[in-house]
Design a protein around this motif. Structure first.
Motif, PDB file in Angstrom:
ATOM      1  N   LEU A  20       0.593  -1.410  -0.431  1.00  0.00           N
ATOM      2  CA  LEU A  20      -0.158  -0.131   0.014  1.00  0.00           C
ATOM      3  C   LEU A  20       0.807   1.032   0.059  1.00  0.00           C
ATOM      4  N   GLU A  21       0.486   2.174  -1.012  1.00  0.00           N
ATOM      5  CA  GLU A  21       1.242   3.258  -0.780  1.00  0.00           C
ATOM      6  C   GLU A  21       0.714   4.601  -0.884  1.00  0.00           C
ATOM      7  N   GLU A  22       0.927   5.575  -0.587  1.00  0.00           N
ATOM      8  CA  GLU A  22       0.639   6.295  -0.958  1.00  0.00           C
ATOM      9  C   GLU A  22       0.724   7.755  -2.175  1.00  0.00           C
ATOM     10  N   LEU A  23      -0.251   8.127  -3.054  1.00  0.00           N
ATOM     11  CA  LEU A  23      -0.214   9.293  -4.186  1.00  0.00           C
ATOM     12  C   LEU A  23      -0.134  10.047  -3.275  1.00  0.00           C
ATOM     13  N   ARG A  24      -0.831  10.590  -2.680  1.00  0.00           N
ATOM     14  CA  ARG A  24      -1.238  11.847  -2.668  1.00  0.00           C
ATOM     15  C   ARG A  24      -2.491  12.177  -1.532  1.00  0.00           C
ATOM     16  N   ILE A  25      -1.789  13.002   0.139  1.00  0.00           N
ATOM     17  CA  ILE A  25      -2.357  12.852   1.249  1.00  0.00           C
ATOM     18  C   ILE A  25      -2.837  14.171   1.742  1.00  0.00           C
ATOM     19  N   HIS A  26      -3.971  14.629   1.984  1.00  0.00           N
ATOM     20  CA  HIS A  26      -4.354  15.868   3.035  1.00  0.00           C
ATOM     21  C   HIS A  26      -4.975  15.941   3.361  1.00  0.00           C
ATOM     22  N   GLU A  27      -3.393  16.354   4.915  1.00  0.00           N
ATOM     23  CA  GLU A  27      -3.877  16.718   6.137  1.00  0.00           C
ATOM     24  C   GLU A  27      -5.073  17.737   6.165  1.00  0.00           C
ATOM     25  N   PHE A  28      -5.709  17.715   6.943  1.00  0.00           N
ATOM     26  CA  PHE A  28      -6.218  19.138   8.120  1.00  0.00           C
ATOM     27  C   PHE A  28      -5.568  19.925   8.769  1.00  0.00           C
ATOM     28  N   ASP A  29      -5.781  21.232   8.395  1.00  0.00           N
ATOM     29  CA  ASP A  29      -5.289  22.105   9.213  1.00  0.00           C
ATOM     30  C   ASP A  29      -5.635  22.471  11.280  1.00  0.00           C
ATOM     31  N   ASP A  30      -6.641  22.351  11.132  1.00  0.00           N
ATOM     32  CA  ASP A  30      -7.040  22.765  11.867  1.00  0.00           C
ATOM     33  C   ASP A  30      -8.943  21.788  11.685  1.00  0.00           C
ATOM     34  N   ASP A  31     -10.197  21.836  13.577  1.00  0.00           N
ATOM     35  CA  ASP A  31     -10.600  21.364  12.936  1.00  0.00           C
ATOM     36  C   ASP A  31     -12.287  22.382  12.254  1.00  0.00           C
ATOM     37  N   ASP A  32     -11.808  23.700  11.933  1.00  0.00           N
ATOM     38  CA  ASP A  32     -12.924  24.411  11.165  1.00  0.00           C
ATOM     39  C   ASP A  32     -12.402  23.992   9.592  1.00  0.00           C
ATOM     40  N   GLU A  33     -11.320  23.503   9.423  1.00  0.00           N
ATOM     41  CA  GLU A  33     -10.778  22.727   7.795  1.00  0.00           C
ATOM     42  C   GLU A  33     -12.091  21.510   7.718  1.00  0.00           C
ATOM     43  N   ALA A  34     -11.844  20.951   8.389  1.00  0.00           N
ATOM     44  CA  ALA A  34     -12.316  19.390   8.621  1.00  0.00           C
ATOM     45  C   ALA A  34     -13.476  19.351   8.615  1.00  0.00           C
ATOM     46  N   HIS A  35     -14.259  20.453   9.583  1.00  0.00           N
ATOM     47  CA  HIS A  35     -15.563  20.552   9.093  1.00  0.00           C
ATOM     48  C   HIS A  35     -16.318  22.210   8.218  1.00  0.00           C
ATOM     49  N   ASP A  36     -15.301  21.993   7.236  1.00  0.00           N
ATOM     50  CA  ASP A  36     -15.446  23.247   6.252  1.00  0.00           C
ATOM     51  C   ASP A  36     -16.502  22.318   5.457  1.00  0.00           C
ATOM     52  N   ASP A  37     -17.879  22.102   4.832  1.00  0.00           N
ATOM     53  CA  ASP A  37     -18.386  21.159   3.829  1.00  0.00           C
ATOM     54  C   ASP A  37     -18.186  21.382   2.479  1.00  0.00           C
ATOM     55  N   GLU A  38     -18.065  22.448   2.382  1.00  0.00           N
ATOM     56  CA  GLU A  38     -17.619  23.520   1.029  1.00  0.00           C
ATOM     57  C   GLU A  38     -16.340  23.011   0.651  1.00  0.00           C
ATOM     58  N   ALA A  99      -9.996   7.764   0.018  1.00  0.00           N
ATOM     59  CA  ALA A  99     -10.946   7.816   0.503  1.00  0.00           C
ATOM     60  C   ALA A  99     -10.466   8.896   1.634  1.00  0.00           C
ATOM     61  N   HIS A 100     -11.817   9.160   2.387  1.00  0.00           N
ATOM     62  CA  HIS A 100     -11.695  10.397   3.642  1.00  0.00           C
ATOM     63  C   HIS A 100     -12.657   9.128   4.701  1.00  0.00           C
ATOM     64  N   GLU A 101     -12.112   8.709   5.516  1.00  0.00           N
ATOM     65  CA  GLU A 101     -12.811   8.113   6.592  1.00  0.00           C
ATOM     66  C   GLU A 101     -13.358   8.985   7.519  1.00  0.00           C
ATOM     67  N   ASP A 102     -13.405   9.352   7.725  1.00  0.00           N
ATOM     68  CA  ASP A 102     -14.242  10.404   9.346  1.00  0.00           C
ATOM     69  C   ASP A 102     -13.415  11.889   9.190  1.00  0.00           C
ATOM     70  N   ARG A 103     -14.364  13.361   9.192  1.00  0.00           N
ATOM     71  CA  ARG A 103     -13.915  14.790   9.506  1.00  0.00           C
ATOM     72  C   ARG A 103     -12.155  14.407   9.947  1.00  0.00           C
ATOM     73  N   GLY A 104     -11.465  15.228   9.748  1.00  0.00           N
ATOM     74  CA  GLY A 104     -10.405  15.255  11.171  1.00  0.00           C
ATOM     75  C   GLY A 104      -8.988  14.689  10.472  1.00  0.00           C
ATOM     76  N   VAL A 105      -9.500  13.158   9.799  1.00  0.00           N
ATOM     77  CA  VAL A 105      -8.545  12.194   9.710  1.00  0.00           C
ATOM     78  C   VAL A 105      -7.745  12.682   7.863  1.00  0.00           C
ATOM     79  N   PRO A 106      -6.966  12.936   7.380  1.00  0.00           N
ATOM     80  CA  PRO A 106      -6.879  12.647   5.944  1.00  0.00           C
ATOM     81  C   PRO A 106      -7.017  12.664   5.522  1.00  0.00           C
ATOM     82  N   VAL A 107      -7.603  13.215   3.441  1.00  0.00           N
ATOM     83  CA  VAL A 107      -8.768  11.975   2.794  1.00  0.00           C
ATOM     84  C   VAL A 107      -6.883  11.887   2.414  1.00  0.00           C
ATOM     85  N   LEU A 108      -7.145  10.570   1.058  1.00  0.00           N
ATOM     86  CA  LEU A 108      -5.681   9.712   0.778  1.00  0.00           C
ATOM     87  C   LEU A 108      -6.422   9.494  -0.632  1.00  0.00           C
TER      88      LEU A 108
END
Length: 119
Positions: A20-38, A99-108
């Motif tokens: 399993l290898e990561e091609l791209r990851i987006h880690e959220f800076d904070d809760d506000d970013e993780a909860h910004d639905d748009e 994939a994105h398991e849940d709010r606040g965890v990285p998008v992969l």
């Protein structure tokens, strides 16, 4: 990215199943970013487009995927899959998945292999 995904796929297929290898990851800076639905929806669109580019590149080498979808697949060991493609390559299954398991965890965006018996 597409060329490196193709090279990485070859390396994964040469190894043992379960790579399993990561091609791209987006880690959220904070809760506000993780909860910004748009903003999260925009990330999904970006990762989906990137996944499509990887699928196109891998399809040139491995042919049309055996299956694609917008929800999880039994061979993909990730939660929250929202875009995927799977190829049967010899004895193995090759996959790319966004994939994105849940709010606040990285998008992969991940590339991996599994044992062909799982499909």
């Amino acid at each position: 990215m597409a060329a490196s995904a193709t090279a990485l796929a070859s390396e994964l297929l040469e190894g043992d199943p379960g790579g399993l290898e990561e091609l791209r990851i987006h880690e959220f800076d904070d809760d506000d970013e993780a909860h910004d639905d748009e903003a999260v929806q925009k990330l999904y669109e970006e990762f989906s487009s990137e996944c499509d580019r990887v699928v196109a590149a891998l399809s040139k080498k491995y042919g049309k995927p055996s299956r694609t979808g917008t929800e999880g697949d039994e061979v993909i060991p990730l939660n929250g899959v929202f875009r995927f493609a799977v190829w049967s390559v010899g004895e193995a299954q090759l996959f790319v998945a966004a994939a994105h398991e849940d709010r606040g965890v990285p998008v992969l965006l991940m590339l991996g292999t599994t044992d062909g018996d799982l499909a």
